[in-house]
Design a protein around this motif. Sequence first.
Motif, PDB file in Angstrom:
ATOM      1  N   MET A 111       6.187 -48.351  57.806  1.00 22.90           N
ATOM      2  CA  MET A 111       6.614 -47.317  56.914  1.00 22.90           C
ATOM      3  C   MET A 111       5.430 -46.978  56.046  1.00 22.90           C
ATOM      4  O   MET A 111       4.848 -48.169  55.432  1.00 22.90           O
ATOM      5  N   ARG A 112       5.191 -45.773  55.777  1.00 18.34           N
ATOM      6  CA  ARG A 112       4.294 -45.451  55.003  1.00 18.34           C
ATOM      7  C   ARG A 112       4.527 -45.113  53.477  1.00 18.34           C
ATOM      8  O   ARG A 112       5.514 -44.602  53.205  1.00 18.34           O
ATOM      9  N   CYS A 113       3.498 -45.781  52.541  1.00 17.36           N
ATOM     10  CA  CYS A 113       3.914 -45.507  50.869  1.00 17.36           C
ATOM     11  C   CYS A 113       3.782 -44.135  50.786  1.00 17.36           C
ATOM     12  O   CYS A 113       2.674 -43.430  51.042  1.00 17.36           O
ATOM     13  N   PRO A 114       4.886 -43.498  50.060  1.00 15.18           N
ATOM     14  CA  PRO A 114       4.740 -42.164  49.805  1.00 15.18           C
ATOM     15  C   PRO A 114       3.825 -41.836  48.643  1.00 15.18           C
ATOM     16  O   PRO A 114       3.363 -40.493  48.614  1.00 15.18           O
ATOM     17  N   ASN A 115       3.237 -42.825  47.947  1.00 18.39           N
ATOM     18  CA  ASN A 115       2.107 -42.593  46.893  1.00 18.39           C
ATOM     19  C   ASN A 115       0.654 -42.643  47.692  1.00 18.39           C
ATOM     20  O   ASN A 115      -0.069 -41.687  47.270  1.00 18.39           O
ATOM     21  N   CYS A 116       0.519 -43.932  48.388  1.00 19.39           N
ATOM     22  CA  CYS A 116      -0.981 -43.852  48.489  1.00 19.39           C
ATOM     23  C   CYS A 116      -1.210 -44.003  50.084  1.00 19.39           C
ATOM     24  O   CYS A 116      -1.973 -43.807  50.823  1.00 19.39           O
ATOM     25  N   GLY A 117      -0.131 -43.723  50.967  1.00 21.40           N
ATOM     26  CA  GLY A 117      -0.106 -43.899  52.328  1.00 21.40           C
ATOM     27  C   GLY A 117      -0.221 -45.146  53.119  1.00 21.40           C
ATOM     28  O   GLY A 117      -0.333 -45.113  54.333  1.00 21.40           O
ATOM     29  N   LYS A 167       1.153 -51.092  54.489  1.00 18.66           N
ATOM     30  CA  LYS A 167       1.233 -52.386  54.018  1.00 18.66           C
ATOM     31  C   LYS A 167       2.390 -52.601  52.879  1.00 18.66           C
ATOM     32  O   LYS A 167       2.299 -52.099  51.787  1.00 18.66           O
ATOM     33  N   SER A 168       3.794 -52.940  53.271  1.00 15.97           N
ATOM     34  CA  SER A 168       4.894 -52.792  52.352  1.00 15.97           C
ATOM     35  C   SER A 168       5.954 -53.700  52.823  1.00 15.97           C
ATOM     36  O   SER A 168       5.839 -54.378  53.912  1.00 15.97           O
ATOM     37  N   ILE A 169       6.599 -54.405  51.787  1.00 18.58           N
ATOM     38  CA  ILE A 169       7.632 -55.246  51.841  1.00 18.58           C
ATOM     39  C   ILE A 169       8.895 -54.769  51.542  1.00 18.58           C
ATOM     40  O   ILE A 169       8.868 -53.753  50.732  1.00 18.58           O
ATOM     41  N   VAL A 170      10.188 -55.350  51.992  1.00 20.65           N
ATOM     42  CA  VAL A 170      11.245 -55.053  51.587  1.00 20.65           C
ATOM     43  C   VAL A 170      11.651 -55.922  50.502  1.00 20.65           C
ATOM     44  O   VAL A 170      11.648 -57.062  50.838  1.00 20.65           O
TER      45      VAL A 170
END
Length: 57
Positions: A1-7, A10-13
Amino acid sequence: MRCPNCGSTKSIVKEKRPVKNKPEITRRRRECLVCKTRWTTHELLAGKVDIPTSHTG
């Protein structure tokens, strides 16, 4: 899943729960590990896969 802010990918739930009155839809709160932005996704189960738990024969 891509961050809508920086692309970043690397994200966590942070939180996961079913949508009220629609158990096939899961609501997830995600947080980017790079810019710390949080966003919500609603994910629909596409299909079920039956996995046998035992084999006889």
